[in-house]
Design a protein around this motif. Structure first.
Motif, short mmCIF file in Angstrom:
data_model
loop_
_atom_site.label_atom_id
_atom_site.label_comp_id
_atom_site.label_asym_id
_atom_site.label_seq_id
_atom_site.Cartn_x
_atom_site.Cartn_y
_atom_site.Cartn_z
N GLN A 54 25.47 100.81 6.56
CA GLN A 54 26.47 99.74 6.59
C GLN A 54 27.32 99.76 7.86
N VAL A 55 27.16 100.77 8.70
CA VAL A 55 27.96 100.89 9.91
C VAL A 55 27.49 99.86 10.93
N LYS A 56 28.41 99.07 11.44
CA LYS A 56 28.08 98.06 12.44
C LYS A 56 28.21 98.67 13.82
N SER A 57 27.25 98.40 14.65
CA SER A 57 27.29 98.84 16.04
C SER A 57 27.67 97.63 16.90
N TYR A 58 28.77 97.74 17.63
CA TYR A 58 29.24 96.63 18.45
C TYR A 58 28.64 96.69 19.84
N SER A 59 28.13 95.56 20.29
CA SER A 59 27.69 95.46 21.68
C SER A 59 28.93 95.28 22.55
N LYS A 60 28.76 95.42 23.85
CA LYS A 60 29.90 95.24 24.76
C LYS A 60 30.46 93.82 24.61
N ASP A 61 29.59 92.83 24.47
CA ASP A 61 30.03 91.44 24.34
C ASP A 61 30.83 91.24 23.05
N GLU A 62 30.39 91.82 21.95
CA GLU A 62 31.13 91.70 20.69
C GLU A 62 32.49 92.39 20.79
N PHE A 63 32.51 93.54 21.43
CA PHE A 63 33.77 94.26 21.61
C PHE A 63 34.71 93.47 22.50
N LEU A 64 34.16 92.86 23.56
CA LEU A 64 34.98 92.02 24.46
C LEU A 64 35.62 90.87 23.69
N ASN A 65 34.89 90.29 22.74
CA ASN A 65 35.45 89.21 21.94
C ASN A 65 36.64 89.69 21.11
N LEU A 66 36.57 90.91 20.59
CA LEU A 66 37.71 91.48 19.86
C LEU A 66 38.91 91.66 20.78
N VAL A 67 38.67 92.19 21.98
CA VAL A 67 39.75 92.39 22.96
C VAL A 67 40.36 91.04 23.33
N LYS A 68 39.50 90.06 23.55
CA LYS A 68 39.96 88.72 23.92
C LYS A 68 40.86 88.13 22.82
N GLU A 69 40.43 88.24 21.57
CA GLU A 69 41.21 87.70 20.46
C GLU A 69 42.55 88.41 20.30
N LYS A 70 42.55 89.74 20.41
CA LYS A 70 43.80 90.51 20.21
C LYS A 70 44.77 90.35 21.36
N SER A 71 44.25 90.16 22.59
CA SER A 71 45.12 90.11 23.76
C SER A 71 45.53 88.70 24.16
N GLY A 72 44.77 87.72 23.72
CA GLY A 72 45.06 86.35 24.15
C GLY A 72 44.53 86.05 25.55
N LEU A 73 43.79 86.99 26.14
CA LEU A 73 43.21 86.79 27.46
C LEU A 73 41.98 85.89 27.36
N THR A 74 41.62 85.30 28.48
CA THR A 74 40.34 84.58 28.51
C THR A 74 39.23 85.62 28.49
N LYS A 75 38.02 85.17 28.18
CA LYS A 75 36.91 86.12 28.15
C LYS A 75 36.69 86.73 29.53
N ALA A 76 36.85 85.94 30.58
CA ALA A 76 36.67 86.45 31.95
C ALA A 76 37.72 87.52 32.26
N ASP A 77 38.98 87.27 31.88
CA ASP A 77 40.04 88.25 32.13
C ASP A 77 39.86 89.51 31.28
#
Length: 100
Positions: free
Chosen positions: A6-29
């Protein structure tokens, strides 16, 4: 803790989306910021220095001595070269978050 299957493995892109959502930054930033963190961490560790984030944990370089091993397919003895390895020691806050 979730079962191994049941453990999910996050790709860099999926992790970046989490960072983007939590920080309010654009995906590029968010990409620039995360790459800067990884690059800086790599640079500091390559010099043999330690990186510590209070509460979260610390990264440091350890040394693994040369040793004898076995090829698992043939059983033949092999020499394993000495190498440097990255060690991570979790801090109190991270340990508590994982053990909720």
């Amino acid at each position: 803790m979730a079962k191994k299957s049941q453990v999910k493995s996050y790709s860099k892109d999926e992790f970046l989306n989490l960072v983007k959502e939590k920080s309010g930054l654009t995906k590029a930033d968010a990409t620039k910021a995360l790459n800067a963190v990884f690059d800086s961490l790599e640079e500091v560790l390559a010099k043999g220095d330690r990186v510590s984030f209070v509460g979260y944990g610390s990264f440091e370089v350890g040394h693994r001595a040369a040793r004898d091993g076995r090829n698992p397919q043939t059983g033949q003895k092999i020499k394993i070269k000495a190498s440097n390895v990255v060690k991570f020691s979790p801090g109190k806050v991270l340990k508590e978050a994982v053990n909720k």
